[in-house]
Design an enzyme around this catalytic site. Structure first.
Site, mmCIF file in Angstrom:
data_model
loop_
_atom_site.group_PDB
_atom_site.id
_atom_site.type_symbol
_atom_site.label_atom_id
_atom_site.label_comp_id
_atom_site.label_asym_id
_atom_site.label_seq_id
_atom_site.Cartn_x
_atom_site.Cartn_y
_atom_site.Cartn_z
ATOM 1 N N TYR A 140 -1.885 -0.308 10.812
ATOM 2 C CA TYR A 140 -1.886 -0.810 9.440
ATOM 3 C C TYR A 140 -0.621 -0.348 8.704
ATOM 4 C CZ TYR A 140 -3.539 -1.290 4.576
ATOM 5 O OH TYR A 140 -3.669 -1.598 3.244
ATOM 6 N N SER A 174 0.849 -1.193 0.000
ATOM 7 C CA SER A 174 0.000 0.000 0.000
ATOM 8 C C SER A 174 0.883 1.241 0.000
ATOM 9 C CB SER A 174 -0.890 0.014 1.246
ATOM 10 O OG SER A 174 -1.589 1.241 1.361
#
Length: 251
Positions: A158, A145
């Protein structure tokens, strides 16, 4: 050590929907026999397999908890028995991604993210390694990501896990390169899929306005990057982090 040029079997985790489903369909179209791996949503996984077969590709669905060591070992053994030795691994499965004030994040919150982005990739890599070594090479692609560059405080657990995941990519690339195994990360920006069905149109528009290409990404954009990295054309590309975000995180 022998080398095989045929695509072979490709394991795609989290492939019953979202990015994983699109990646699975693309790899099947490119000639891979695809293991559509899912933890829940058997009907959706079967639908992906049905689409692939209708288009002339080869695929089977496999249920497994990819954060569990025994389940991962069984998964790879089952895939090998049904589709052949694994040549390609796409690590895509993810869990919930809650937003939290960093002051309220617990160690268990961190562990929940690390289970998907450190433990699971490690278990999967170790399980497919014998097949790749037997083939004389292989491809591993992790779906990361661009959040690691966006510095979003409410996504700290995260973000930390995703940063660790890319560090694994670099370490594995150096370790496995001599055996003809490439390891790379594809780092998407915000690519709306089923899980974002409730996103407000104004939020999507605001995000797109920040992107140099002035749009959000499409799952096919990510699948195309993965397809390249697992192709013969990318045989000399390893340890890389390929951002698929329209230039959103350019300095």
């Amino acid at each position: 050590m022998r080398h095989v040029d045929t695509p072979g079997a490709a394991v795609v985790t989290g492939a019953s929907r979202g990015l994983g489903a699109v990646i699975a369909r693309r790899l099947a179209a490119d000639g891979h026999s695809v293991a559509v791996v899912y933890r829940s949503g058997a009907e959706a996984a079967r639908a992906v397999v049905k689409e692939i077969r209708a288009a002339g590709g080869a695929a089977r669905e496999f249920a497994a908890d990819v954060t569990d060591e025994t389940a991962v070992t069984g998964l790879v053994a089952d895939v090998t028995a049904r589709l052949g030795p694994v040549a390609t691994l796409v690590v895509n499965a993810t869990g919930p991604q809650p937003t939290q004030d960093p002051a309220a994040v617990t160690w268990q919150d961190h562990l929940a993210q690390l289970a998907f982005f450190v433990k699971s990739p490690t278990l999967l890599m170790q399980a497919v390694l014998p097949s790749m070594r037997e083939r004389g090479g292989g491809r591993i692609v992790q779906i990361g990501s661009d959040v690691t560059e966006r510095v979003l405080p409410e996504m700290s657990a995260y973000t930390a896990a995703k940063a660790a995941q890319h560090s694994l990519t670099e370490c594995w690339a150096r370790a496995l390169g001599p055996e003809g195994i490439t390891v790379n990360t594809v780092a998407p920006g915000w690519i709306p899929v089923e899980r974002h069905a409730g996103a407000a149109p104004e939020a999507l528009a605001a995000y797109a306005a920040e992107v140099p290409l002035r749009r959000t990404g499409d799952p096919d954009d990510v699948a195309a990057a993965v397809a390249y990295l697992v192709s013969p054309e990318a045989a000399f590309v390893t340890g890389e982090r390929v951002r698929v975000n329209g230039g959103h995180t350019l300095g």
